[in-house]
Write an enzyme that holds these catalytic residues in place. Structure first.
Site, short mmCIF file in Angstrom:
data_model
loop_
_atom_site.label_atom_id
_atom_site.label_comp_id
_atom_site.label_asym_id
_atom_site.label_seq_id
_atom_site.Cartn_x
_atom_site.Cartn_y
_atom_site.Cartn_z
N HIS A 430 0.94 -1.08 -0.10
CA HIS A 430 0.11 0.10 0.07
C HIS A 430 0.69 1.22 0.14
O HIS A 430 0.52 2.35 0.26
CB HIS A 430 -0.89 0.00 1.00
CG HIS A 430 -2.23 -0.87 1.00
ND1 HIS A 430 -3.20 -0.49 0.39
CD2 HIS A 430 -2.49 -2.16 1.65
CE1 HIS A 430 -4.06 -1.30 0.60
NE2 HIS A 430 -3.60 -2.42 1.20
N LYS A 621 -8.23 13.98 5.12
CA LYS A 621 -7.59 12.68 4.80
C LYS A 621 -6.49 12.83 5.85
O LYS A 621 -6.33 13.97 6.62
CB LYS A 621 -6.81 12.44 3.41
CG LYS A 621 -6.08 13.79 2.89
CD LYS A 621 -5.55 13.21 1.69
CE LYS A 621 -6.71 13.47 0.81
NZ LYS A 621 -6.62 12.52 -0.52
N ARG A 622 -5.57 11.87 6.04
CA ARG A 622 -4.46 11.94 7.14
C ARG A 622 -3.73 13.06 6.71
O ARG A 622 -3.42 13.27 5.50
CB ARG A 622 -3.88 10.65 7.21
CG ARG A 622 -2.94 10.44 8.18
CD ARG A 622 -2.23 8.88 8.08
NE ARG A 622 -2.08 8.22 6.96
CZ ARG A 622 -0.86 8.16 6.31
NH1 ARG A 622 0.17 8.66 6.85
NH2 ARG A 622 -0.93 7.38 5.23
N LYS A 627 0.92 14.33 0.82
CA LYS A 627 -0.65 14.68 0.82
C LYS A 627 -0.79 16.03 0.41
O LYS A 627 -1.97 16.48 -0.09
CB LYS A 627 -1.65 14.21 1.73
CG LYS A 627 -1.63 12.57 1.86
CD LYS A 627 -2.49 12.00 2.87
CE LYS A 627 -2.36 10.53 3.07
NZ LYS A 627 -2.93 9.82 1.82
N THR A 729 -8.60 6.69 -1.33
CA THR A 729 -10.00 5.99 -1.31
C THR A 729 -11.10 6.98 -1.30
O THR A 729 -12.20 7.13 -1.53
CB THR A 729 -10.24 4.87 -0.60
OG1 THR A 729 -9.93 5.34 0.84
CG2 THR A 729 -9.48 3.77 -0.93
N LYS A 733 -14.88 8.13 -2.91
CA LYS A 733 -16.26 8.50 -2.10
C LYS A 733 -16.73 9.86 -2.57
O LYS A 733 -17.91 9.88 -2.47
CB LYS A 733 -15.72 8.35 -0.49
CG LYS A 733 -15.54 7.34 -0.03
CD LYS A 733 -14.78 7.14 1.29
CE LYS A 733 -14.04 6.11 1.62
NZ LYS A 733 -12.98 6.35 2.98
#
Length: 888
Positions: A430, A621-622, A627, A729, A733
């Site tokens: 991952h 998100k984290r 990111k 993911t 969504k």
């Protein structure tokens, strides 16, 4: 009370000390040994078969209840049936009366009524799997981010209307019951939520898959924001108990730690090993039912809790050494106390490794027990009937542990055990970040798991022999591929162990898998290209569309009919209505209602008012540098600076929402949260700006919050540095709920872009290849100097505009942006990001155009259902046969 197992299962037996026979039985039980040690079965067979007390004990242990015990009366699914059961549980089981006003008790009574219906289907499902002698898959994951269960269970059982009617009759509200439940936060983010979505799809596709995880006492921490700084509070999600779980103490397993390896020869002269002088911990299973969607299939998620083998040392207690008397109990229970302990310290590293081995050992013991209960010690067909999927590198201990169990407990030779292991283990990777591939010091690993390290060394020796045969004299390749990374302190490369011990290795998006082949795992791909494959991630549409967005679900049902929730490709029919003005009006009205619901949550949690008519620009998100929440903040500061200069861009107002948790030891991520909160405070406190731009940082981002956020979002921020996000993911969504993506060519963004087309996606930024080439000559300071907008943003950051009274607070962030070694290339993508944001703002200013884009995104989201993902896993890796319990 003592617990003992035979091949048919486990039994509780109470024996008094009165009669002579009972004294013989007690002696037999004592010699029988610990019921959670799998070698007990062999000792029973070999040493006690002819013993008179043992024969009597065996009769007691193997006696079966009558069939009627397993066939309770069918349970009704109507509102009247639920009312009767809720009343019975509320009054009789929970002992409440009319004076009790706490919502927790009617919630528990409702859960028990629903759980009864799950249990009946669970039993039929298990019976069907047994009757079909089904090939089984076991999904091992250190994280399962389940969220709330009630609404999902009601939906999958088709009980929403009946439960709502029953509760109204009792003067209760279904929404209050749903909100009473605590999120089961047994995961950090996408990895754990993906595992939960996978279980939903496995049950919906009626595949025999069991999930194995850890029952953390404290899940992902509860995040609070105190004066713009993240504060971590314990998330004691079990404080009110968990009525969904079923404790199964009779399935308890014994897990070894420490000790040493002792070698000997058996009666046939074969060399054998024993792991002796161990400090053992019990793994107690807690089962949760996982229902499929409207199909009567219910699968199993088994979560392990650690417990001491002895409650406490009574001798030490009586002597007054109270802390010492419970030390072993505390040490054992610490294993499952907290999700992912901080591994910055040696103790933290050891505890995390203990968690990983605890999961692997207990789960494998459990699966092997299931096999031997039916097949005895014959493992000739085991590999054809079983598969273990390792969810990332965390469960990699399963490779040497399966070898240990097969050889040391079940007497298989190395070649037999290795053949079984390599035919049953499958590994999902991952991450593309080398630092995220776990490596353990061999010193620590050998002290904690000495027998496993022996096995790893032997695996490595045989593997390197294979490599040397393929590439003679290539010593650099041998060093690169060795399971042991040599150095001042040798380390065990867990990802490499998983690859060597598995028959399948998959990435989770097309780009991710390709980059694994070309980069991290290139040597292994050159050796075994047939092992490698891609399985693009997905999300379950039942939770993330049907349940989270009932308004949109109703419109879709009215437009294309029902049944699409299990055949999500049917959503493509919606594209035909993107040009229908009436349909667009209905779509837009539903989106606005969802935005109002999201605005209400933000107001309650953040005390910030958002305008539902503004562009809802969301990144949740984290928190991690790759990111690039920081790039998002630079854009927000850019908009703020324009407004401060009197430059009203003439487009729709914008509401920016950022949320996510930073790992407790991740300094830079926590500082980015502080910057986000400080920028939000400055914007929201400036009346000249706040009419056009609002911003909030949502604390304690979680599954139940995302169920509100995704339906209410207009613009989905997926802006990671290209080549760093494995899949994502959250992007799926948002897309499924009609949000339009602004993003880089990273992870599954690429496949989303392929589905919706360039006209329905706001693409920007360097590609993965360009990122790699840019690093060699990256000069962020020249970029800043050549871009007046970015220079103005940096000047605001460097002047202390957002940190009055806290000089130097954001210096680390400034230095990171200006550093030529910034791996995330924030400055490099700034201008392209601003340009893409301007395109998004212009599109949103045209409601008809934006609504059509939103419709197209939902219509093309079928590829990102976990039903498709699991179908791919099953076709290429697991090869399970679906079983319908209704036809069993």
């Amino acid at each position: 009370m003592a617990v003992f197992e035979n091949r048919s299962g486990a039994y509780f037996l109470y024996v008094s000390s009165g009669s002579a026979e009972n004294r013989h039985l007690q002696a037999a039980m004592a010699s029988f040994g610990s019921g959670s040690d799998q070698s007990s079965n062999k000792r029973w067979d070999r040493d006690m078969e002819s013993s008179v007390p043992a024969k009597r004990l065996k009769q007691l242990l193997t006696s079966q209840p009558t069939e009627e015990l397993f066939t309770p009366a069918p349970l009704g699914m109507a509102a009247d049936d639920l009312v009767a059961d809720i009343r019975r549980y509320y009054g009789n089981f929970l002992g409440r009366d009319r004076y009790c006003r706490a919502a927790h008790y009617p919630y528990q009574a409702l859960v028990m009524a629903v759980r009864d219906r799950l249990m009946a289907r669970w039993r039929r499902t298990n019976n069907a799997y047994d009757e079909h002698d089904s090939r089984q898959a076991y999904y091992l994951s250190l994280e399962f981010l389940m969220g709330r269960t009630l609404n999902n269970a009601l939906m999958n059982l088709g009980l929403e209307d009946a439960a709502g009617a029953a509760l109204r009759r009792l003067g209760l509200d279904i929404e209050e019951m749903i909100d009473t439940e605590h999120d089961a936060g047994l995961g950090n983010g996408g990895l754990g939520r993906l595992a939960a979505c996978f279980l939903d799809s496995c049950a919906t596709l009626q595949l025999p898959v069991t999930g194995y995880g850890i029952r953390y006492e404290f899940g992902m921490f509860r995040q609070e924001i105190d004066e713009c700084h993240q504060v971590e509070e314990p998330d004691h999600w079990l404080r009110d108990g968990n009525p969904w779980e079923l404790e199964r103490p009779e399935r308890t397993r014994r897990v070894h730690f420490y000790g040493r390896t002792e070698y000997h020869h058996d009666a046939n002269g074969r060399a054998r090993a024993r792991w002796v002088d161990t400090h053992d911990v019990l793994a107690v299973p807690f089962d949760m039912a996982i229902p499929g969607y409207h199909n009567d299939t219910v699968n199993l998620l088994r979560l392990w809790k650690a417990a001491a083998t002895d409650e406490f040392d009574l001798g030490e207690f009586n002597s007054g050494a109270y802390p010492e008397s419970v030390a072993s109990k505390n040490a054992a229970e610490n294993i499952t106390m907290v999700l992912y302990p901080n591994d910055a310290s040696e103790n933290g590293k050891e505890l995390r490794l203990r968690q990983q081995y605890f999961l692997a050992s207990a789960s494998l013991q459990d699966a092997l027990h299931r096999w031997t209960a039916v097949h005895g010690p014959d493992f000739s067909d085991f590999a054809s009937k079983n598969c273990f999927q390792l969810n990332d590198t965390h469960p990699s201990c399963a490779v040497p542990e399966l070898m240990r169990l097969l050889m040391d407990v079940y007497d298989l030779e190395w070649d037999q055990a290795w053949d079984i292991t390599r035919r049953t283990m499958a590994y999902t990777n991952h991450t593309l970040l080398p630092e995220a591939l776990e490596k353990w010091p061999t010193r620590l690993f050998g002290r904690l798991l000495p027998r496993l390290l022996d096995i790893v060394y032997e695996i490595n020796h045989r593997f390197l022999t294979e490599v040397a045969t393929r590439w003679p004299h290539d010593h650099d390749r041998l060093a690169r591929m060795s399971l042991i990374e040599e150095g001042a302190e040798p380390h065990l490369r867990m990802a490499y162990l998983a690859i060597v011990g598995s028959f399948s290795v998959n990435g989770v998006a097309e780009l991710h898998s390709r980059l694994l082949h070309q980069g991290l795992f290139r040597d292994f791909y050159e050796l075994w290209p047939e092992k490698f494959n891609n399985k693009t991630n997905g999300v379950t549409p039942r939770r993330w569309l049907v349940s989270a967005n009932p308004g949109l679900t109703g419109l879709i049902d009215r437009t294309i009919g029902d049944g699409w929730a299990v055949k999500l490709d049917r959503l493509r029919q919606l594209a035909d209505f993107a040009g229908d003005a009436n349909f667009r009006d209905e779509w837009r009205a539903i989106k606005r209602a969802n935005k109002e619901r999201l605005a209400a949550m933000v107001l309650e949690d953040c005390a910030v008012t958002l305008d539902p008519d503004s562009l809802f620009d969301v990144q949740v998100k984290r928190i991690h540098e790759y990111k690039r929440q920081l790039l998002n903040l630079l854009h927000v500061i850019h908009l703020y600076a324009r407004l401060k200069d009197g430059d009203d861009w003439g487009l729709a107002p914008r509401s920016v929402l950022i949320g996510g948790k930073a790992a407790p030891g991740y300094f830079m991520a926590k500082r980015i949260i502080t910057l986000a909160c400080k920028v939000a405070d400055r914007i929201n406190g400036d009346d000249r700006v706040a009419e056009r731009l609002r911003m909030a940082f949502l604390p304690n981002y979680r599954v139940s919050a995302m169920e509100v956020i995704a339906p209410g979002t207009d613009l989905s921020e997926q802006i990671s540095t290209a080549g760093k996000e494995a899949s994502g993911t959250g992007n799926m969504k948002f897309m499924m709920n009609g949000a339009v993506t602004i993003g880089t060519l990273d992870g599954a963004n690429i496949e989303i872009l392929e589905e919706v087309g360039a006209d329905n996606f706001f693409l920007f930024g360097l590609t993965a290849a360009q990122v790699d080439s840019t690093r060699h000559h990256y000069d962020p300071n020249a970029i800043i100097a050549g871009d007046p907008d970015l220079a103005r943003v940096m000047a605001l950051l460097e002047s202390g505009h957002f940190n009055h009274g806290e000089p130097g607070l954001f210096d680390p962030i400034v230095h990171a942006i200006r550093s030529p070694s910034d791996p995330w290339l924030v400055a490099a993508d700034f201008r392209a990001f601003v340009t893409a944001q301007e395109r998004a703002a212009r599109a949103f200013a045209e409601p008809q155009r934006w609504t059509a884009m939103s419709i197209i995104n939902t219509a093309r989201s079928g590829r990102f259902s976990t039903d498709r993902t699991i179908g791919d896993y099953n076709a290429d890796i697991w090869k399970l046969t679906p079983v319908d319990p209704r036809g069993a």
